[in-house]
Write an enzyme that holds these catalytic residues in place. Structure first.
Site, PDB file in Angstrom:
ATOM      1  N   LYS A 183       2.697   0.546  16.157  1.00  0.00           N
ATOM      2  CA  LYS A 183       3.874   0.590  15.274  1.00  0.00           C
ATOM      3  C   LYS A 183       3.840   1.848  14.404  1.00  0.00           C
ATOM      4  O   LYS A 183       4.873   2.407  14.062  1.00  0.00           O
ATOM      5  CB  LYS A 183       3.870  -0.654  14.397  1.00  0.00           C
ATOM      6  CG  LYS A 183       5.021  -0.749  13.416  1.00  0.00           C
ATOM      7  CD  LYS A 183       4.925  -2.035  12.609  1.00  0.00           C
ATOM      8  CE  LYS A 183       6.069  -2.159  11.617  1.00  0.00           C
ATOM      9  NZ  LYS A 183       5.903  -3.302  10.713  1.00  0.00           N
ATOM     10  N   GLN A 184       2.645   2.254  14.022  1.00  0.00           N
ATOM     11  CA  GLN A 184       2.503   3.390  13.102  1.00  0.00           C
ATOM     12  C   GLN A 184       1.088   3.944  13.236  1.00  0.00           C
ATOM     13  O   GLN A 184       0.207   3.259  13.768  1.00  0.00           O
ATOM     14  CB  GLN A 184       2.749   2.938  11.669  1.00  0.00           C
ATOM     15  CG  GLN A 184       1.765   1.900  11.162  1.00  0.00           C
ATOM     16  CD  GLN A 184       2.386   0.985  10.124  1.00  0.00           C
ATOM     17  OE1 GLN A 184       2.895  -0.088  10.453  1.00  0.00           O
ATOM     18  NE2 GLN A 184       2.351   1.398   8.874  1.00  0.00           N
ATOM     19  N   GLU A 207       0.675  -2.560  12.609  1.00  0.00           N
ATOM     20  CA  GLU A 207       0.927  -4.003  12.540  1.00  0.00           C
ATOM     21  C   GLU A 207       1.368  -4.621  13.864  1.00  0.00           C
ATOM     22  O   GLU A 207       1.695  -5.810  13.891  1.00  0.00           O
ATOM     23  CB  GLU A 207       1.958  -4.291  11.451  1.00  0.00           C
ATOM     24  CG  GLU A 207       1.438  -3.966  10.065  1.00  0.00           C
ATOM     25  CD  GLU A 207       2.439  -4.292   8.971  1.00  0.00           C
ATOM     26  OE1 GLU A 207       3.626  -4.508   9.285  1.00  0.00           O
ATOM     27  OE2 GLU A 207       2.021  -4.308   7.794  1.00  0.00           O
ATOM     28  N   TRP A 224       0.836  -1.209   0.000  1.00  0.00           N
ATOM     29  CA  TRP A 224       0.000   0.000   0.000  1.00  0.00           C
ATOM     30  C   TRP A 224       0.866   1.253   0.000  1.00  0.00           C
ATOM     31  O   TRP A 224       0.392   2.347  -0.266  1.00  0.00           O
ATOM     32  CB  TRP A 224      -0.953   0.026   1.197  1.00  0.00           C
ATOM     33  CG  TRP A 224      -0.329   0.252   2.563  1.00  0.00           C
ATOM     34  CD1 TRP A 224       0.820  -0.318   3.053  1.00  0.00           C
ATOM     35  CD2 TRP A 224      -0.820   1.112   3.608  1.00  0.00           C
ATOM     36  NE1 TRP A 224       1.056   0.110   4.340  1.00  0.00           N
ATOM     37  CE2 TRP A 224       0.068   0.988   4.711  1.00  0.00           C
ATOM     38  CE3 TRP A 224      -1.909   1.959   3.726  1.00  0.00           C
ATOM     39  CZ2 TRP A 224      -0.113   1.689   5.912  1.00  0.00           C
ATOM     40  CZ3 TRP A 224      -2.082   2.650   4.931  1.00  0.00           C
ATOM     41  CH2 TRP A 224      -1.193   2.516   5.999  1.00  0.00           C
ATOM     42  N   ASP A 225       2.147   1.079   0.286  1.00  0.00           N
ATOM     43  CA  ASP A 225       3.089   2.195   0.264  1.00  0.00           C
ATOM     44  C   ASP A 225       2.913   3.006  -1.023  1.00  0.00           C
ATOM     45  O   ASP A 225       3.030   4.227  -1.031  1.00  0.00           O
ATOM     46  CB  ASP A 225       4.539   1.684   0.314  1.00  0.00           C
ATOM     47  CG  ASP A 225       4.821   0.798   1.532  1.00  0.00           C
ATOM     48  OD1 ASP A 225       3.904   0.070   1.952  1.00  0.00           O
ATOM     49  OD2 ASP A 225       5.946   0.827   2.045  1.00  0.00           O
TER      50      ASP A 225
HETATM   51  C1  BGC Z   1       4.850  -1.474   7.574  1.00  0.00           C
HETATM   52  C2  BGC Z   1       3.816  -1.533   6.482  1.00  0.00           C
HETATM   53  C3  BGC Z   1       4.509  -1.296   5.148  1.00  0.00           C
HETATM   54  C4  BGC Z   1       5.650  -2.277   4.950  1.00  0.00           C
HETATM   55  C5  BGC Z   1       6.438  -2.005   3.688  1.00  0.00           C
HETATM   56  C6  BGC Z   1       5.934  -2.506   7.288  1.00  0.00           C
HETATM   57  O1  BGC Z   1       6.910  -2.445   8.257  1.00  0.00           O
HETATM   58  O2  BGC Z   1       4.267  -1.731   8.832  1.00  0.00           O
HETATM   59  O3  BGC Z   1       2.829  -0.549   6.693  1.00  0.00           O
HETATM   60  O4  BGC Z   1       3.599  -1.426   4.122  1.00  0.00           O
HETATM   61  O5  BGC Z   1       6.533  -2.188   6.043  1.00  0.00           O
HETATM   62  O6  BGC Z   1       7.031  -0.753   3.730  1.00  0.00           O
END
Ligand code: BGC
Length: 755
Positions: free
Chosen positions: A592-593, A480, A338-339
């Protein structure tokens, strides 16, 4: 170039990043930092002469091959860089002899990487060597590297060996089988094929020498064809050796090696190729640049991040996207997340819409994979892969296998549960359409993406008979650290948003393109009952939101988890998951985010529920202190920067912004070696334009409501919106002698109609 500032071993100018001292301990992260490319190929900053344990890599969009555990990865292609300089029989290398002077610099304006070394050989000969390389932006199949050698206070017999190295590996795994190789009048060529996906690649190269009498020889070591130029070099006199390389793959042409050889024969020479390349870059920067005055570090960091995005976005191919680590490293194996749609895409939508269209069309072409995934999990419609590669089938590894032979394998649940990706892709598609009014693309590609994923949601939601509401159980939200949650506010609201758009798009299609609407209605079985169901879900899906406090619960039960005070863990250098363990983080209110805040950010664009200033403030106060912003995900800081800026937290906004901007340059997270943090780079653009520039698209024209960080005296950029370019030139403004920064400058009128 005047070096105007410095950080962590780098100097910089407005358009230049300079490494002033070679530090072997940073070899891999600097290989990432000095990646060059042209939207077709990316080449890490490995050295022309190599270096022990280097991770040289050239990655080409779409050249995937099978690999155990992670299914498929971008194959490290034959290395086009090797250019060995031998001085009176002694091979130049930074690990031998004596390095008397060193400087490596990346010119962001035109993507030319150069390195100057004054080297004394073990035998005592001193020589200046200047290496330069670029991947032509004007002609994607052309790669150029050259060296200029000048003996200092001595004469020397010099040999320069230029090879194609067919033995490139992805950290120990070689994807290629050698088919053939050979020589032509002036050059050499190599023909290889990936082992499983059977993509053929042809590379050809020739060397041109000027400044001395020389002899040229060819050697045909299998998989390593080499051209050697030998010449006597006189003190103070410069000899130039150009190595011109062409590369083709069977993804685009039938006979790649013939094409590579043919193209090589047409090349005019370094300076002509460089000139057209520079012109192509000028055109790109004309549209995509952000100029910042008053903060040179931010200026170069922003340009650096944009540069890395510009060399990753595919100009030529709508069957590829941008991997999480771009084309700059082995991290995440070249998989697409999704980035791209949420973090990277806006930069392209508003400055290079043709690239944005390619990125989204990749999702159209990978719909069959998304349909296979839905079918596999027992759903209808299209369920996009959390990690996607060439076919769109799910390629997130099921297991992470630690290096420690006694540690437990870790199940990766994102492939099964991180389903918000389908709504994220719809979100990207919608905003591309809003910004470009590209009805043709919406008709031909976007509608099918949005509608077939809406069908997936219909089959994925559950009706809770007791509560009388739709729910989504067993998901992973944006955060996550929590892997098995129900009714994640971010996911549920994005699904609601998506279904609202699906209803709109279907109606629009019926009005504007009734034949296409009828075709899709039949193909996707878009019956009136199904559409009524979408409406029902929109009205009755549960969003865990408390209207009295305005607090959104990240997911059902989140507030019951053990609370945490992150300051108790300071100082630290690890993520909270590394400190608490997977289960430990799962059981606590640590993120985490951004998750709820990510939702607020995405709804901010159209100022829709639950976005409003008060809700933002309340949820910021709750969630920001519980977010592992420094060591969690690199996707977080830019988003926090924007929201902090909205909330008037100028210092925090700037701190988060710089954290994101420097993630690779200063290797803030210690993993720059794996490749560029593409999402963070995209977030940087959004932080400057949407955050500090305060751009909004609520009326007919984009409007700026800027909050420039302290010290920024000017912020300039362009946006393409609905067929016109809009230029913004923003300044801080002090009202009537009062202190405090009030900004007044807003958009100027459109420059010209778009082409
Ligand atoms: C993040 C995800 C991201 C992925 C790739 C993961 O560590 O939690 O949101 O899509 O890294 O960058």
């Amino acid at each position: 170039m005047d070096v105007m500032g410095g950080f962590q071993g780098f100097g910089y100018g407005e358009w230049m990043l300079v490494e002033e001292l070679f530090d072997a301990a940073r070899l891999h992260s600097l290989e990432t930092v000095f990646t060059i490319g042209n939207g077709y190929v990316g080449t890490r900053g490995g050295f022309e002469e190599g270096f022990p344990r280097g991770w040289s890599a050239t990655l080409i969009h779409g050249v995937y091959d099978d690999v155990p555990v992670v299914y498929t990865e971008l194959a490290n292609c034959p290395d086009w860089l090797p250019l060995l300089v031998v001085v009176d029989g002694e091979r130049f290398g930074l690990d031998k002899g004596e390095v008397l002077s060193y400087r490596r610099q990346l010119d962001l304006r035109c993507g030319v990487l150069s390195r100057y070394v004054r080297w004394r050989s073990p035998g005592g000969k001193t020589i200046d060597i200047l290496f330069e390389r670029f991947a032509s932006l004007a002609d994607r199949q052309v790669l150029c590297v050259r060296c200029q050698v000048t003996p200092v206070g001595c004469d020397a017999g010099i040999e320069v060996q230029g090879s194609i190295n067919g033995y490139s590996e992805n950290l120990g795994f070689n994807h290629w089988e050698l088919l053939n190789q050979g020589k032509t009048d002036k050059g050499i060529w190599l023909q290889v094929r990936t082992r499983s996906s059977r993509i053929e690649l042809g590379m050809a190269c020739e060397m041109r020498v000027s400044g001395a009498e020389f002899s040229l020889e060819t050697s045909m070591v299998p998989g390593y064809p080499t051209l050697s130029a030998q010449f006597p070099a006189v003190s103070g006199q410069t000899v130039t050796v150009e190595k011109l390389v062409t590369v083709f793959t069977s993804r685009h042409v039938e006979n790649p090696v013939n094409e590579a050889r043919g193209k090589l024969g047409e090349l005019l020479g370094w300076s002509v190729i460089l000139e057209t390349h520079e012109k192509a870059w000028n055109d790109v920067w004309e549209k995509s640049d952000i100029a910042i005055e008053g903060d040179i570090k931010a200026q170069v960091a922003v340009r650096y991040n944009l540069f890395q995005l510009l060399i990753a976005g595919s100009r030529y191919d709508d069957r590829v996207s941008i991997p999480a680590k771009t084309l700059s490293g082995f991290g995440y194996r070249g998989h697409v997340f999704w980035d791209t749609e949420i973090f990277i895409l806006p930069f392209f939508i508003y400055t290079q819409p043709a690239i944005a269209r390619n990125l989204l069309t990749y999702r159209y072409h990978t719909l069959p994979g998304a349909r296979r995934k839905a079918l596999h999990y027992g759903y209808k419609g299209a369920m996009y892969a959390w990690e996607s590669a060439d076919t769109g089938d799910e390629v997130t590894p099921r297991w992470a296998m630690p290096n420690d032979p006694y540690a437990e394998d870790i199940r990766i649940w994102c492939r099964d549960r991180e389903i918000h990706i389908s709504a994220d892709i719809a979100y990207g598609s919608w905003y591309y359409w809003q910004a470009t009014k590209d009805d043709e693309w919406m008709r031909d590609c976007g509608a099918e993406i949005i509608l077939d994923t809406a069908i997936f949601w219909m089959s994925r939601v559950e009706w809770n008979t007791q509560q009388e509401r739709y729910e989504l159980r067993e998901v992973i939200g944006a955060d996550e650290y929590h892997e098995q949650v129900s009714n994640n506010a971010f996911t549920n609201r994005m699904v609601q948003w998506h279904l609202q758009r699906a209803i709109f798009v279907y109606e629009w299609l019926g009005q504007e393109f009734p034949e296409k609407a009828a075709e899709l209605a039949q193909k996707l079985q878009l019956t009136p009952e199904r559409r009524t169901r979408w409406q029902d879900i929109v009205q009755n899906i549960w969003i865990p939101y408390d209207a009295s406090t305005k607090l959104i619960e990240q997911y059902e039960g989140f507030f019951q988890l053990e609370d945490i005070n992150l300051t108790d863990y300071e100082p630290r250098t690890k993520s909270m998951q590394a400190i608490l363990g997977i289960a430990g983080a799962n059981q606590r209110q640590v993120l985490k985010q951004p998750d709820v805040l990510m939702l607020l950010y995405l709804m901010r664009q159209s100022q829709e529920f639950p976005y409003d200033a008060d809700t933002l403030q309340k949820n910021w106060d709750y969630y920001a202190p519980r977010t592992d912003i420094t060591y969690g995900s690199s996707l977080g800081p830019a988003i926090h920067a924007i929201l902090a800026s909205d909330l008037g937290k100028t210092a925090e906004a700037y701190e988060r912004f710089m954290q994101a901007a420097m993630v690779d340059l200063e290797d803030v997270r210690g993993n720059a070696a794996d490749g560029i943090h593409g999402a963070s780079a995209g977030g940087i653009w959004q932080a400057v334009v949407f955050g500090f520039g305060g751009i909004q698209f609520l009326g007919d024209e984009p409007i700026a409501n800027p909050h420039l960080p302290p010290g920024w005296t000017r912020l300039k950029f362009k946006l393409h919106w609905r067929g016109k370019w809009h230029e913004f030139d923003l300044h801080p403004f002090v009202e009537d002698g009062e202190d405090g920064e009030e900004i007044t400058s807003t958009s100027l009128s459109p420059l010209s109609p778009s082409s």
